[in-house]
Design a protein around this motif. Structure first.
Motif, PDB file in Angstrom:
ATOM      1  N   ASN A 114       5.971  21.438  17.312  1.00 24.78           N
ATOM      2  CA  ASN A 114       7.154  20.865  16.354  1.00 24.78           C
ATOM      3  C   ASN A 114       6.776  19.684  15.615  1.00 24.78           C
ATOM      4  N   ARG A 115       7.418  19.287  14.649  1.00 21.60           N
ATOM      5  CA  ARG A 115       7.178  17.812  14.347  1.00 21.60           C
ATOM      6  C   ARG A 115       8.548  16.914  14.015  1.00 21.60           C
ATOM      7  N   VAL A 116       8.574  15.822  14.172  1.00 26.75           N
ATOM      8  CA  VAL A 116       9.758  14.996  14.175  1.00 26.75           C
ATOM      9  C   VAL A 116       9.729  13.816  13.188  1.00 26.75           C
ATOM     10  N   GLU A 117      10.609  13.734  12.166  1.00 22.80           N
ATOM     11  CA  GLU A 117      10.742  12.826  11.184  1.00 22.80           C
ATOM     12  C   GLU A 117      10.873  11.482  11.885  1.00 22.80           C
ATOM     13  N   VAL A 118      10.113  10.430  11.429  1.00 24.84           N
ATOM     14  CA  VAL A 118      10.337   8.930  12.094  1.00 24.84           C
ATOM     15  C   VAL A 118       9.995   8.119  10.745  1.00 24.84           C
ATOM     16  N   PRO A 119      10.755   7.000  10.734  1.00 24.19           N
ATOM     17  CA  PRO A 119      10.329   5.775   9.788  1.00 24.19           C
ATOM     18  C   PRO A 119       8.871   5.413   9.932  1.00 24.19           C
ATOM     19  N   LYS A 120       8.310   5.553   8.470  1.00 20.48           N
ATOM     20  CA  LYS A 120       6.848   5.366   8.433  1.00 20.48           C
ATOM     21  C   LYS A 120       6.297   4.268   8.752  1.00 20.48           C
ATOM     22  N   ALA A 121       5.391   3.960   9.514  1.00 16.98           N
ATOM     23  CA  ALA A 121       4.760   2.886  10.033  1.00 16.98           C
ATOM     24  C   ALA A 121       3.313   2.522   9.816  1.00 16.98           C
ATOM     25  N   VAL A 122       2.933   1.673   9.465  1.00 17.87           N
ATOM     26  CA  VAL A 122       1.475   1.227   8.873  1.00 17.87           C
ATOM     27  C   VAL A 122       0.708   0.303   9.863  1.00 17.87           C
TER      28      VAL A 122
END
Length: 349
Positions: free
Chosen positions: A177-185
């Motif tokens: 599956n995949r999960v949506e998360v806040p983008k982190a750099v």
């Protein structure tokens, strides 16, 4: 004096009238369920006498119902690793009722797995000049199989029989599956990450396995514990591992997707178990789990242990064998550490 049957060349004409028995078909079902499994575990999962079990496996191989190969090791080839690469094997299991409640989608998935095994020609691994990638993949799959077998053997063994049951086990693409998360750099040259508010990213959520333990003597609302399992062979860096744990944390804690995804449909995940290859790397991964990019504060969701606790040599008569063959219940002892507590945990906690 009759010559021994060849290890890696089928000789069905030399079986002397041996037939495939019900126990043999049960072995085929176990191999299908585990995907790749070594002889030493397979003969213990099969009922009855081990020597007779080895004979059954020999009959199955020479009749073309199972296949095997051996990973190279110092001093020559290792033990047989069994797998299926013939659709006839799957058809026979279905016809004999050994794969009950099999949906059309499940059947197609199993047929695809067998087809991929056939195309990969694992039985010719010793001839493959470009085998490194295959060997790494197989070693990872065997690590999963060993943990699966530890649970199954421990639950049926004399010390835990009737006290705990392995109620379900799932692995492979059905869990992807995949999960949506806040983008982190990640900052260059530092172990610091910055979340970019208002932007989203998708992380893969692909646990190596999902399983349920059933404890009949516990209160009714605590009888089932659900786990994710990760087999880590130390082939990825801690930055990638942190993102893997970040995906788990958002999937389980933030979004509670284990409730809504049909493949799970469970109220909670007790822990994400990571088994890795040695104590030092297990410590490194446990420290990684404390990083704020994984969760705002260290989470007791993540548990760690090392394969060294399962594979250390133990006496068995005049020889030594890995501990897991003699004491599979070790998997239920206090060998798990989370990033929060200073005490070790067990799977019944």
């Amino acid at each position: 004096m009759q010559k021994r049957l060849r290890r890696f060349i089928r000789q069905p004409d030399r079986l002397g009238g041996r037939k495939v028995t019900g126990k043999g078909l049960a072995a085929v079902a176990i191999i299908e369920r585990y995907r790749f499994i070594p002889s030493s575990l397979l003969v213990r999962l099969m009922p009855g006498n081990r020597e007779n079990n080895y004979r059954n496996l020999q009959t199955l191989y020479h009749n073309g119902l199972i296949n095997h190969f051996a990973l190279p090791k110092y001093g020559g080839p290792g033990e047989h690793i069994h797998y299926l690469d013939s659709k006839d094997s799957l058809d026979m299991l279905i016809a004999e009722g050994l794969l009950p409640s099999l949906s059309e989608e499940d059947r197609q998935c199993k047929e695809e797995t067998i087809s991929n095994n056939r195309k990969s020609k694992y039985a010719e691994l010793h001839k493959d000049q470009d085998r490194q990638g295959k060997v790494l993949y197989i070693q990872h799959e065997l690590m999963i199989s060993r943990f699966h077998a530890l649970l199954e053997l421990a639950c049926r063994g004399p010390k835990l029989a009737g006290k705990v049951f392995l109620e379900q086990w799932k692995q492979g693409p059905e869990l992807w599956n995949r999960v949506e998360v806040p983008k982190a750099v990640k900052q260059m040259g530092a172990d610091q990450w910055t979340e970019q508010m208002g932007t989203k990213d998708f992380l893969p959520h692909r646990p190596d396995a999902f399983f349920t333990l059933y404890f009949p003597s516990k209160p009714e609302d605590k009888q089932r514990s659900h786990f994710f399992y990760e087999a880590d062979r130390g082939t990825e860096n801690t930055s990638r591992f942190k993102l893997k744990l970040r995906a788990h944390f958002h999937f389980i804690v933030k979004q509670q997707r284990q409730r809504t995804e049909p493949v799970y449909s469970v109220p909670a995940i007790r822990a994400v178990l990571t088994e890795t290859t040695n104590m030092q790397w297990a410590h490194n991964l446990r420290e990684s789990a404390k990083h704020p990019i994984v969760s705002p504060k260290p989470s007791p969701l993540f548990w760690f242990t090392t394969s060294e606790l399962f594979t250390k040599p133990t006496p068995a008569g005049k020889r030594t064998v890995p501990l897991y063959l003699q004491q599979p219940e070790t998997v239920f002892t206090r060998i798990w550490a989370d990033p929060v507590q200073d005490k070790f945990l067990n799977l019944a906690d």
